[in-house]
Write a protein that holds these residues in place. Structure first.
Motif, short mmCIF file in Angstrom:
data_model
loop_
_atom_site.label_atom_id
_atom_site.label_comp_id
_atom_site.label_asym_id
_atom_site.label_seq_id
_atom_site.Cartn_x
_atom_site.Cartn_y
_atom_site.Cartn_z
N VAL A 18 -2.58 -5.54 -0.08
CA VAL A 18 -1.51 -4.86 -0.80
C VAL A 18 -1.99 -3.62 -1.55
N GLY A 19 -3.29 -3.30 -1.49
CA GLY A 19 -3.77 -2.10 -2.16
C GLY A 19 -5.27 -2.06 -2.18
N GLY A 20 -5.81 -0.99 -2.80
CA GLY A 20 -7.26 -0.88 -2.85
C GLY A 20 -7.69 0.46 -3.35
N ASP A 21 -8.96 0.76 -3.11
CA ASP A 21 -9.53 2.02 -3.52
C ASP A 21 -10.66 2.34 -2.55
N THR A 22 -10.83 3.62 -2.24
CA THR A 22 -11.84 4.02 -1.26
C THR A 22 -12.69 5.12 -1.87
N THR A 23 -14.00 4.90 -1.94
CA THR A 23 -14.88 5.88 -2.59
C THR A 23 -16.14 6.08 -1.77
N ILE A 47 0.83 -1.20 0.00
CA ILE A 47 0.00 0.00 0.00
C ILE A 47 0.87 1.25 0.00
N GLY A 48 0.48 2.28 -0.77
CA GLY A 48 1.17 3.57 -0.72
C GLY A 48 1.68 4.06 -2.06
N ASP A 49 1.78 3.19 -3.03
CA ASP A 49 2.22 3.64 -4.35
C ASP A 49 1.02 3.56 -5.29
N ASP A 50 1.24 3.81 -6.59
CA ASP A 50 0.12 3.72 -7.53
C ASP A 50 -0.33 2.28 -7.74
N GLY A 51 0.56 1.35 -7.51
CA GLY A 51 0.18 -0.05 -7.66
C GLY A 51 1.05 -0.92 -6.78
P1 ADP Z 1 -4.49 6.40 -6.74
O1 ADP Z 1 -5.04 7.79 -6.66
O2 ADP Z 1 -3.16 6.31 -7.39
O3 ADP Z 1 -5.48 5.41 -7.26
P2 ADP Z 1 -5.13 6.21 -3.99
O4 ADP Z 1 -4.86 7.55 -3.43
O5 ADP Z 1 -6.54 5.82 -4.31
O6 ADP Z 1 -4.19 5.97 -5.23
O7 ADP Z 1 -4.54 5.12 -2.98
C1 ADP Z 1 -3.30 5.29 -2.38
C2 ADP Z 1 -2.77 3.94 -1.90
O8 ADP Z 1 -3.64 3.41 -0.93
C3 ADP Z 1 -2.67 2.90 -3.01
O9 ADP Z 1 -1.54 2.08 -2.72
C4 ADP Z 1 -3.91 2.11 -2.85
O10 ADP Z 1 -3.75 0.80 -3.36
C5 ADP Z 1 -4.13 2.15 -1.35
N1 ADP Z 1 -5.55 2.05 -0.95
C6 ADP Z 1 -6.57 2.91 -1.20
N2 ADP Z 1 -7.72 2.50 -0.62
C7 ADP Z 1 -7.43 1.35 0.02
C8 ADP Z 1 -8.18 0.44 0.80
N3 ADP Z 1 -9.48 0.60 1.06
N4 ADP Z 1 -7.54 -0.64 1.31
C9 ADP Z 1 -6.23 -0.84 1.05
N5 ADP Z 1 -5.46 -0.01 0.34
C10 ADP Z 1 -6.04 1.07 -0.18
#
Ligand code: ADP
Ligand code: MG
Length: 320
Positions: free
Chosen positions: A128-133, A36-40
């Motif tokens: 390892v990553g995600g998106d929050t909306t 988590i923390g980069d673009d991918g």
């Molecule tokens: P981007 O704008 O490049 O899509 P984000 O700002 O949405 O990136 O996300 C920043 C980081 O946080 C990314 O590594 C992303 O995978 C992670 N992330 C975002 N939401 C979640 C979540 N709900 N759970 C885990 N990781 C998350």
């Protein structure tokens, strides 16, 4: 992106803070070069192994009641994906989470993340990553990737005439738990089987080389077994008296209802698989029961002590 909404939470948190607080976990993670923390995320597969990837989306009021405890929901959305990895014979490794919710309710998030990490930790899976909306209803997509030795993944399509049909654990518990919940009653064992499904991850990893085909039971035995039969272009017969029914289900419902839950209620997340080999009574600490045989043709036949039972009479509705 989660736009700020000062009205929705006692103290607005920005997306970065929210992810740090609830979703980032410290420590080494298998095969994770960048988490988590980069673009991918950057992930390192092991040589000689193939990646299996699965995703499941849970929508509020469609896949779970709106008043479900957030920790149970977090646990559940991981477990249903672990179950798909298990059905392919895979070892779960990495998880991503796409979360849509009305606002940044920290109490909800804390419970949800706790349940999510609990299920993930049980199987050494890292987020390892995600998106929050932001959206009107809670919608959760969890994607899990796992791996399996090259060429060893177990498919729905591999069953052959003469193979034995097996299921893990006991059937119908989760459906019965949900029915009790909907009726305002409760039985702790049955309810937990619905709220905290146990993905059969250890069994799944024993399937390569042992099972000819497999599927996980998310929609009910008859419906899911039919998918396996169709994919394999074979038929099947099951012995109703052989279905594994838990003591808890026996105590709570009459025989007809037990059978109806075992055959057609979803949410058990047990595995159904076929094999021509000798299969032990237990795999990965879970009971395995032979319930029938793969046959020629394309139909699924239920027998009760030898007598053919019409699917409609066995409580199965979807084919009507
Ligand atoms: P981007 O704008 O490049 O899509 P984000 O700002 O949405 O990136 O996300 C920043 C980081 O946080 C990314 O590594 C992303 O995978 C992670 N992330 C975002 N939401 C979640 C979540 N709900 N759970 C885990 N990781 C998350
Ligand atoms: Mg980006």
């Amino acid at each position: 992106m989660l736009p700020r909404n000062p009205c929705a939470a006692p103290r607005p948190v920005d997306e970065f803070e929210l992810i740090q607080r609830y979703f980032v976990r410290d420590g080494e993670a298998r095969g994770v070069t960048t988490g988590i923390g980069d673009d991918g995320a950057v992930l390192q597969p092991e040589p000689g192994r193939e990646i299996i990837t699965v995703i499941d989306t849970l929508v509020e009021s469609v896949h779970f009641p709106a008043d479900i405890a957030p920790a149970d929901l977090g646990y559940r959305c991981v477990a249903v994906n672990l179950s798909d990895i298990a059905a392919m014979g895979g070892r779960p490794l990495w998880m991503t989470l796409a979360l849509t919710m009305p606002g940044s309710d920290e109490e909800w998030l804390s419970g949800f993340a706790g349940g999510l990490h609990e299920a993930a930790t049980e199987h050494d899976v890292s987020l390892v990553g995600g998106d929050t909306t932001r959206g009107d209803a809670i919608v959760i997509s969890v994607q899990i990737s796992g791996d399996v030795a090259e060429g060893q993944a177990v498919h729905r399509s591999g069953a052959h005439v003469g193979d034995t049909i097996y299921v893990t654990g006991t059937l119908g518990d989760a459906g019965a738990g949900l029915a009790l919940l909907s009726a305002g009653n409760s039985d702790e064992y049955l309810l937990q089987r619905f709220l905290r499904p146990t993905a059969r991850v250890a069994v799944g990893q024993a399937l390569p080389g042992l099972a000819s085909a497999a599927i996980d039971i998310s929609d009910g035995l008859l419906g899911d077994l039919k998918k396996l039969l169709d994919a394999s272009a074979v038929g099947g017969e099951i012995r109703l008296e052989a279905l594994p029914i838990s003591a808890g289900l026996k105590a709570a419902f009459d025989k007809k209802s037990q059978r109806r839950f075992a055959l057609s209620a979803g949410d058990d997340y047990e595995l159904c698989f076929t094999s021509s080999r000798e299969v032990p009574d237990e795999l990965g600490g879970v009971a395995v029961t032979a319930i029938g045989t793969i046959t020629d043709g394309d139909s699924l036949v239920c027998r009760n002590h030898g007598e053919i039972v019409e699917l409609a009479d066995s409580g199965y509705r979807h084919f009507q």
